[in-house]
Motif scaffolding. Structure first.
Motif, PDB file in Angstrom:
ATOM      1  N   UNK A 133      35.677  27.572  32.997  1.00  0.00           N
ATOM      2  CA  UNK A 133      36.081  28.089  34.527  1.00  0.00           C
ATOM      3  C   UNK A 133      37.365  27.691  35.218  1.00  0.00           C
ATOM      4  N   UNK A 134      37.635  26.327  35.279  1.00  0.00           N
ATOM      5  CA  UNK A 134      38.305  25.872  36.142  1.00  0.00           C
ATOM      6  C   UNK A 134      39.343  25.803  35.756  1.00  0.00           C
ATOM      7  N   UNK A 135      39.811  26.501  34.328  1.00  0.00           N
ATOM      8  CA  UNK A 135      40.755  26.520  33.736  1.00  0.00           C
ATOM      9  C   UNK A 135      41.330  25.527  32.534  1.00  0.00           C
ATOM     10  N   UNK A 190      47.247  42.718  41.479  1.00  0.00           N
ATOM     11  CA  UNK A 190      47.312  43.868  42.562  1.00  0.00           C
ATOM     12  C   UNK A 190      45.882  44.165  43.666  1.00  0.00           C
ATOM     13  N   UNK A 191      44.642  44.612  42.394  1.00  0.00           N
ATOM     14  CA  UNK A 191      43.367  44.211  43.210  1.00  0.00           C
ATOM     15  C   UNK A 191      43.441  43.653  44.452  1.00  0.00           C
ATOM     16  N   UNK A 192      43.352  42.376  44.181  1.00  0.00           N
ATOM     17  CA  UNK A 192      43.849  41.632  44.883  1.00  0.00           C
ATOM     18  C   UNK A 192      44.218  41.702  45.968  1.00  0.00           C
ATOM     19  N   UNK A 193      45.073  41.703  46.061  1.00  0.00           N
ATOM     20  CA  UNK A 193      46.354  42.191  47.233  1.00  0.00           C
ATOM     21  C   UNK A 193      45.886  43.166  47.946  1.00  0.00           C
ATOM     22  N   UNK A 194      45.479  44.411  46.820  1.00  0.00           N
ATOM     23  CA  UNK A 194      45.738  45.452  48.159  1.00  0.00           C
ATOM     24  C   UNK A 194      44.503  45.305  48.843  1.00  0.00           C
ATOM     25  N   UNK A 195      43.050  44.721  48.383  1.00  0.00           N
ATOM     26  CA  UNK A 195      42.226  44.148  49.380  1.00  0.00           C
ATOM     27  C   UNK A 195      42.740  43.734  50.522  1.00  0.00           C
ATOM     28  N   UNK A 196      43.448  42.426  50.321  1.00  0.00           N
ATOM     29  CA  UNK A 196      44.366  41.586  51.145  1.00  0.00           C
ATOM     30  C   UNK A 196      44.436  42.483  52.432  1.00  0.00           C
ATOM     31  N   UNK A 197      45.679  43.941  51.597  1.00  0.00           N
ATOM     32  CA  UNK A 197      45.725  44.277  52.778  1.00  0.00           C
ATOM     33  C   UNK A 197      44.947  45.643  53.349  1.00  0.00           C
ATOM     34  N   UNK A 239      39.626  29.633  42.319  1.00  0.00           N
ATOM     35  CA  UNK A 239      40.028  27.901  41.251  1.00  0.00           C
ATOM     36  C   UNK A 239      39.290  27.781  40.191  1.00  0.00           C
ATOM     37  N   UNK A 240      39.388  29.031  39.522  1.00  0.00           N
ATOM     38  CA  UNK A 240      39.076  29.769  38.381  1.00  0.00           C
ATOM     39  C   UNK A 240      40.299  29.377  37.356  1.00  0.00           C
ATOM     40  N   UNK A 241      40.936  28.963  37.847  1.00  0.00           N
ATOM     41  CA  UNK A 241      42.900  29.010  37.371  1.00  0.00           C
ATOM     42  C   UNK A 241      43.587  30.331  37.763  1.00  0.00           C
ATOM     43  N   UNK A 242      42.583  31.456  37.851  1.00  0.00           N
ATOM     44  CA  UNK A 242      43.453  32.602  37.382  1.00  0.00           C
ATOM     45  C   UNK A 242      44.405  33.834  38.887  1.00  0.00           C
ATOM     46  N   UNK A 243      45.468  33.891  38.682  1.00  0.00           N
ATOM     47  CA  UNK A 243      46.165  33.994  39.132  1.00  0.00           C
ATOM     48  C   UNK A 243      45.857  35.761  40.409  1.00  0.00           C
ATOM     49  N   UNK A 244      46.322  35.756  41.449  1.00  0.00           N
ATOM     50  CA  UNK A 244      46.176  36.982  41.761  1.00  0.00           C
ATOM     51  C   UNK A 244      46.465  37.847  41.440  1.00  0.00           C
ATOM     52  N   UNK A 268      35.115  38.184  51.414  1.00  0.00           N
ATOM     53  CA  UNK A 268      37.047  38.729  51.290  1.00  0.00           C
ATOM     54  C   UNK A 268      37.729  37.002  50.869  1.00  0.00           C
ATOM     55  N   UNK A 269      37.570  36.155  51.660  1.00  0.00           N
ATOM     56  CA  UNK A 269      38.013  34.339  51.632  1.00  0.00           C
ATOM     57  C   UNK A 269      37.583  34.055  50.144  1.00  0.00           C
ATOM     58  N   UNK A 270      35.397  34.422  49.909  1.00  0.00           N
ATOM     59  CA  UNK A 270      34.939  33.446  48.995  1.00  0.00           C
ATOM     60  C   UNK A 270      35.391  34.423  47.500  1.00  0.00           C
ATOM     61  N   UNK A 271      35.758  35.761  47.547  1.00  0.00           N
ATOM     62  CA  UNK A 271      36.739  35.679  46.626  1.00  0.00           C
ATOM     63  C   UNK A 271      37.700  35.465  46.218  1.00  0.00           C
ATOM     64  N   UNK A 272      39.076  35.411  47.069  1.00  0.00           N
ATOM     65  CA  UNK A 272      40.401  34.472  46.744  1.00  0.00           C
ATOM     66  C   UNK A 272      40.237  33.059  46.052  1.00  0.00           C
TER      67      UNK A 272
END
Length: 380
Positions: free
Chosen positions: A306-308, A47-54, A40-45, A31-35
């Motif tokens: 990939x870094x944006x 809802x799918x990311x927030x729910x996994x964190x939950x 690092x790819x320039x994408x914002x988190x 999960x840490x690597x997912x974040x």
């Protein structure tokens, strides 16, 4: 923190606890690597990311309860663990509630991921319908925790008067619906994948990425089998395997749905590794000011994308509002003087000249051939 009579842990209980602890560590790491991959790819988190964190602390909560149960007599006959039974039953209520919410949260996260990445109207409608189904299923899961016994105190009290429904049958029914919904959700994107214009091998690979979660369905089936062997009149003596698989399933589900998100991070790692190997092997030479091929610059461009980082994308090179000119020069030292020739390349109605020029003074092999290519882009 809990008032209970301690019992020596059976070896199998210790092994189960160690396995799930290792799994929890891997899950937190992924999960840490997912974040990291997303940020690092320039994408914002999203809802799918927030729910996994939950869902992550809920999965860890299952492990914590498993660990608290371990010294309370798991594996011993209930006649021996009777002083601890009410405490175990109280924790069972929390266990059921956390299991229901964590599994539901993970399923919703996967479907929101589909809505984030897919634009196919039929798939989006099917995903929204599945969201409604899972929502109703989750409400039923949570309600049964509080309504299975009347009054509610009968759920965990050995002395309270009241009546309880068939709790084991309820657990099995919830597990069955859990597996059905897993298969339904994981197969949702497959029709869209197989409609893509790509090789069969790539379609199979992409399908495997989405179906990796079926591993969790296999665990769910095993869990149902262990639940059929559960006897609430001898709870501590029959709950060893049900306890283990119930704590395994949420953390494994989080791990499986997060692994495919590491693709961009893995690509950047391979690109950086390839660039490092190219430099170490002398493929790139700063002294001769030459690059053996365009592969190294292509890797750099992919990494920047990939870094944006801002760059000119390939599809923009041939946009209608600009002209592209390129000049290629081939030099050889086997002739006394360069031979010049004109070749007309049509690129958006513009021509390019290809000429044979003198070899570079940096060239050490006088009988070699060198190619120089220059690109220029002008806007109309």
């Amino acid at each position: 923190m809990f008032d209970y009579v301690p019992f020596p842990m059976f070896d199998i209980v210790k092994i189960h606890l160690i396995i799930n602890s290792v799994l929890a560590f891997l899950t937190v790491s992924v999960v840490a690597l997912r974040l990291v991959s997303r940020l690092t790819s320039g994408s914002k988190l999203w809802w799918d990311d927030y729910l996994i964190l939950f869902a992550l602390p809920q999965g860890l909560g299952m492990l914590i309860i498993q660990g608290l149960w371990a010294p309370m007599g798991i594996g011993y006959n209930v006649t021996e663990t009777l002083p601890n039974l009410e405490t175990i039953l109280k924790m069972l209520v929390a266990y059921e509630l956390i299991y229901a919410t964590s599994i539901s949260t993970i399923k919703v996260s996967v479907m929101l991921f589909y809505l984030r990445v897919f634009v196919n109207p039929s798939l989006r409608k099917a995903t929204k319908a599945a969201l409604i189904f899972v929502g109703l299923w989750s409400i039923g899961n949570i309600l049964q925790v509080f309504l299975i016994c009347r009054p509610f105190v009968k759920t965990y009290s050995l002395t309270a008067e009241g009546v309880c429904g068939n709790q084991v049958a309820s657990f099995i029914a919830i597990g069955a619906f859990n597996i059905i919904s897993d298969v339904m959700i994981l197969t949702l994107p497959l029709p869209s994948v197989w409609q893509l214009k790509m090789s069969t091998a790539r379609k199979l690979g992409l399908s495997c990425v989405f179906l990796i979660g079926l591993v969790v369905s296999v665990i769910g089936i095993i869990r149902i089998v262990t639940l059929t062997q559960l006897d609430l009149t001898n709870l501590t003596g029959t709950m060893i395997w049900a306890d283990f698989w119930s704590a395994t399933e949420p953390n494994l589900a989080i791990l499986c749905v997060s692994l495919p998100m590491l693709g961009s991070l893995w690509k950047r790692f391979r690109a950086n590794r390839g660039a490092s190997e190219s430099k170490n092997s002398g493929y790139y030479s700063s002294e001769s000011n030459t690059i053996g091929s365009s592969a190294f610059s292509k890797i750099k461009n992919q990494d920047a994308a990939e870094r944006g980082d801002t760059q000119i994308h390939l599809e923009n090179l041939y946009a209608a509002n600009q002209e592209v000119h390129y000049q290629s020069a081939v030099a050889t030292t086997t002739t006394p003087e360069p031979v010049r020739m004109l070749v007309d390349h049509k690129d958006k109605d513009s021509g390019s000249e290809v000429s044979l020029t003198e070899p570079s003074p940096y060239q050490t092999d006088r009988n070699g051939i060198r190619v120089h290519t220059k690109w220029s882009i002008s806007h109309n």
